[in-house]
Design an enzyme around this catalytic site. Structure first.
Site, PDB file in Angstrom:
ATOM      1  CG  HIS A 306      -5.334  11.879   6.483  1.00  0.00           C
ATOM      2  ND1 HIS A 306      -5.053  13.037   5.809  1.00  0.00           N
ATOM      3  CD2 HIS A 306      -6.600  12.004   6.945  1.00  0.00           C
ATOM      4  CE1 HIS A 306      -6.105  13.834   5.865  1.00  0.00           C
ATOM      5  NE2 HIS A 306      -7.060  13.236   6.545  1.00  0.00           N
ATOM      6  CG  ASP A 363     -12.947   8.659  10.191  1.00  0.00           C
ATOM      7  OD1 ASP A 363     -13.716   9.390  10.823  1.00  0.00           O
ATOM      8  OD2 ASP A 363     -12.559   8.893   9.036  1.00  0.00           O
TER       9      ASP A 363
HETATM   10  N1  CMC Z   1      -4.421  -0.098   4.614  1.00  0.00           N
HETATM   11  C1  CMC Z   1      -3.452  -0.681   3.857  1.00  0.00           C
HETATM   12  N2  CMC Z   1      -2.695  -0.042   2.951  1.00  0.00           N
HETATM   13  C2  CMC Z   1      -2.930   1.270   2.774  1.00  0.00           C
HETATM   14  C3  CMC Z   1      -3.911   1.960   3.518  1.00  0.00           C
HETATM   15  C4  CMC Z   1      -4.665   1.235   4.457  1.00  0.00           C
HETATM   16  N3  CMC Z   1      -5.628   1.833   5.192  1.00  0.00           N
HETATM   17  N4  CMC Z   1      -3.939   3.259   3.144  1.00  0.00           N
HETATM   18  C5  CMC Z   1      -3.002   3.390   2.200  1.00  0.00           C
HETATM   19  N5  CMC Z   1      -2.377   2.191   1.966  1.00  0.00           N
HETATM   20  C6  CMC Z   1      -1.279   1.935   1.054  1.00  0.00           C
HETATM   21  C7  CMC Z   1      -1.748   1.891  -0.389  1.00  0.00           C
HETATM   22  O1  CMC Z   1      -2.062   0.581  -0.809  1.00  0.00           O
HETATM   23  C8  CMC Z   1      -0.556   2.465  -1.129  1.00  0.00           C
HETATM   24  O2  CMC Z   1       0.402   1.433  -1.274  1.00  0.00           O
HETATM   25  P1  CMC Z   1       1.389   1.425  -2.586  1.00  0.00           P
HETATM   26  O3  CMC Z   1       2.169   2.701  -2.518  1.00  0.00           O
HETATM   27  O4  CMC Z   1       2.212   0.196  -2.367  1.00  0.00           O
HETATM   28  O5  CMC Z   1       0.476   1.356  -3.775  1.00  0.00           O
HETATM   29  C9  CMC Z   1       0.036   3.498  -0.160  1.00  0.00           C
HETATM   30  O6  CMC Z   1      -0.390   3.059   1.155  1.00  0.00           O
HETATM   31  C10 CMC Z   1      -0.459   4.916  -0.394  1.00  0.00           C
HETATM   32  O7  CMC Z   1      -1.880   4.882  -0.418  1.00  0.00           O
HETATM   33  P2  CMC Z   1      -2.772   5.799  -1.371  1.00  0.00           P
HETATM   34  O8  CMC Z   1      -4.098   5.164  -1.558  1.00  0.00           O
HETATM   35  O9  CMC Z   1      -1.978   6.161  -2.588  1.00  0.00           O
HETATM   36  O10 CMC Z   1      -2.889   7.083  -0.452  1.00  0.00           O
HETATM   37  P3  CMC Z   1      -3.981   8.208  -0.593  1.00  0.00           P
HETATM   38  O11 CMC Z   1      -3.385   9.429  -0.012  1.00  0.00           O
HETATM   39  O12 CMC Z   1      -4.513   8.292  -1.973  1.00  0.00           O
HETATM   40  O13 CMC Z   1      -5.183   7.669   0.320  1.00  0.00           O
HETATM   41  C11 CMC Z   1      -6.634   7.247   2.130  1.00  0.00           C
HETATM   42  C12 CMC Z   1      -5.471   8.100   1.600  1.00  0.00           C
HETATM   43  C13 CMC Z   1      -7.145   7.866   3.436  1.00  0.00           C
HETATM   44  C14 CMC Z   1      -7.797   7.258   1.130  1.00  0.00           C
HETATM   45  C15 CMC Z   1      -6.127   5.793   2.358  1.00  0.00           C
HETATM   46  O14 CMC Z   1      -5.086   5.786   3.307  1.00  0.00           O
HETATM   47  C16 CMC Z   1      -7.259   4.853   2.818  1.00  0.00           C
HETATM   48  O15 CMC Z   1      -7.980   4.317   1.978  1.00  0.00           O
HETATM   49  N6  CMC Z   1      -7.426   4.649   4.168  1.00  0.00           N
HETATM   50  C17 CMC Z   1      -8.510   3.853   4.680  1.00  0.00           C
HETATM   51  C18 CMC Z   1      -9.798   4.684   4.701  1.00  0.00           C
HETATM   52  C19 CMC Z   1      -9.806   5.720   5.788  1.00  0.00           C
HETATM   53  O16 CMC Z   1      -9.509   5.431   6.956  1.00  0.00           O
HETATM   54  N7  CMC Z   1     -10.216   6.953   5.422  1.00  0.00           N
HETATM   55  C20 CMC Z   1     -10.388   8.048   6.395  1.00  0.00           C
HETATM   56  C21 CMC Z   1      -9.479   9.198   6.138  1.00  0.00           C
HETATM   57  S1  CMC Z   1      -9.464  10.316   7.533  1.00  0.00           S
HETATM   58  C22 CMC Z   1     -11.021  11.006   7.610  1.00  0.00           C
HETATM   59  C23 CMC Z   1     -11.277  11.994   6.521  1.00  0.00           C
HETATM   60  O17 CMC Z   1     -10.560  12.995   6.441  1.00  0.00           O
HETATM   61  O18 CMC Z   1     -12.217  11.787   5.748  1.00  0.00           O
END
Ligand code: CMC
Length: 428
Positions: A306, A363
């Protein structure tokens, strides 16, 4: 509050002082709104450290795993309150008295039907259209049907539009489902609760009596509560941005629905269930964990991570308990739950997920509950949208209720070509 200032040294200039604003909870914010006059903008793609507005609706402490709506912890609201009571608090700032609540409920119920012409509007969609595509379209179309509440500068119009949206979203969401399976639309039943009425519109058929199962009704209401609002996320910010131009509320909520649809946001519950189905059996989990860790693989564990929570999502904690309750009370034995529980166990103990603070989010569990209730996967994000509508409309109202609000207009760091002369096509 203390008159705090931050000092910023700009190249070629003396240091300037920037006011520091303090909220009731959370980080202080540096007011950089006058920086443009010094020839500088700030750069923060993805809004990692930018507060886009002032708000008194919801507070999240992502490090501690805290979520408050109007000051009330989500764990207490989920167990002791109801979705409609929370709707009132989100819209008006306080929990209602008994009289206020009765009045609120009867007004919400007075608006549950949609214009009969909307049923024909649906017929323009293909039956196999994704329900989110339909929901986005029909919500925007409400502005063509309810033209008497479109004056965004009139507080009473704003209130009527808010009621209409909260009341009609379950009806529209259920219509999307009924249309996609070729069954007749079911009219709302105002003798039922908000969640019970939604279940009836989803699962009743005109030729049989439908009885709402109280376990499912309670679980549905809890899903609504846990999705009601979440501060300045992508879809809420979209609604605020769209609304800042004076666009009508139905169009703004349609924009929010579009933003929610993406798999990084509300679309994650659908994507999570599809991922669990793809994994299929517990023995295949390590393969998917390895893929999630592989930098060269775009695969991510859906339902994990998240932007704000770097601790257990408090909604996920409640949802996890509800998930177990529902499955045991309905005596559902779902192999996907075994996969989900094992995935959760492995991820919570894996160094990659621990070091990146990737916990299961709301989710991760909501999809399993909805599947147990009999809701098809394609409807998961629609239900998220239904529940979030009150959050969106509360933020939209809050923004317009604030005097002197401005159109939102971010700036940019331009990296394109410098000015150059046009070259006619025969000389290129
Ligand atoms: N699986 C594997 N690696 C992950 C995941 C994941 N689900 N989420 C983040 N990472 C890694 C990512 O690759 C990155 O690694 P590095 O620092 O080595 O490049 C690190 O963790 C930070 O990730 P980010 O993408 O920079 O983090 P963000 O804050 O931009 O993204 C997120 C948050 C929710 C989009 C992401 O965690 C994700 O894509 N999760 C899966 C989709 C999901 O479950 N979304 C629902 C969110 S909750 C409901 C809502 O509020 O809508």
């Amino acid at each position: 509050m203390a008159d705090l200032k931050a000092k910023l040294e700009l190249p070629g200039n003396d240091a300037i002082e920037l006011p520091v604003k303090q909220g009731t909870e959370g980080f202080d914010v540096i007011d950089i709104s006058k920086l443009g006059s010094k020839g500088y903008f700030t750069f923060d793609p993805g809004f990692l450290a930018t507060a886009s507005c002032e708000s008194a609706i919801t507070y999240i402490d992502g490090d501690q795993g805290i979520l408050l709506h109007r000051g009330y912890p989500i764990e207490q609201l989920a167990v002791e309150s109801s979705y409609l009571e929370l709707c009132y608090a989100l819209l008006y700032g306080e929990l209602p008295t008994k009289t206020q609540f009765d009045e609120f409920m009867s007004t919400v119920k007075a608006h549950t039907m949609v214009h009969e012409q909307l049923a024909f509007f649906f017929r323009g969609f293909r039956r196999d259209a994704h329900p989110m595509a339909m929901l986005c379209g029909v919500t925007g179309a409400l502005s063509a049907f309810y033209q008497d509440s479109l004056d965004v500068n009139d507080a009473r119009h704003r209130e009527i539009a808010a009621y209409r949206l909260v009341s009609k979203m379950p009806t529209l969401a259920a219509m999307c489902y009924k249309y996609s399976i070729g069954q007749p639309f079911v009219y709302p039943r105002n003798d039922l609760s908000y969640a019970g009425n939604f279940l009836s519109m989803m699962f009743a058929v005109p030729c049989e009596e439908y009885k709402v199962n109280p376990i499912i009704e309670r679980a549905m209401d809890r899903i609504f509560i846990l999705h009601a609002d979440h501060e300045q996320n992508a879809s809420t910010s979209t609604v605020r941005l769209a609304g800042s131009s004076g666009a009508n509320p139905f169009a703004c909520i349609a924009a929010g629905i579009a933003s929610l649809w993406g798999p990084a946001h509300g679309g994650a519950n659908e994507a999570c269930l599809r991922m669990l189905e793809e994994i299929g059996t517990v023995d295949r989990i390590p393969e998917f964990i390895e893929r999630a860790k592989d930098k060269n693989d775009s695969f991510r564990l859906m339902g994990f991570g998240h932007r704000v929570y770097k601790n257990f999502d408090p909604r996920a904690k409640v949802m996890r308990e509800t998930c177990h309750e529902v499955l045991s009370e309905l005596k559902v034995n779902d192999p996907l739950l075994d996969v989900a529980m094992e995935l959760e166990r492995i991820a919570l103990n894996d160094e990659y997920f621990i070091s990146k603070k990737l916990y299961p989010n709301v989710d991760f569990y909501s999809g399993i509950i909805m599947k147990a209730i009999g809701i098809p996967t394609s409807m998961f994000t629609v239900i998220f949208a239904l529940a979030r509508t009150v959050g969106w409309i509360s933020h939209w109202k809050e923004m317009l209720d604030q005097p002197g609000h401005k159109i939102s207009r971010p700036r940019q760091l331009y990296t394109g070509e410098k000015s150059r002369d046009f070259v006619s096509i025969d000389k290129r």
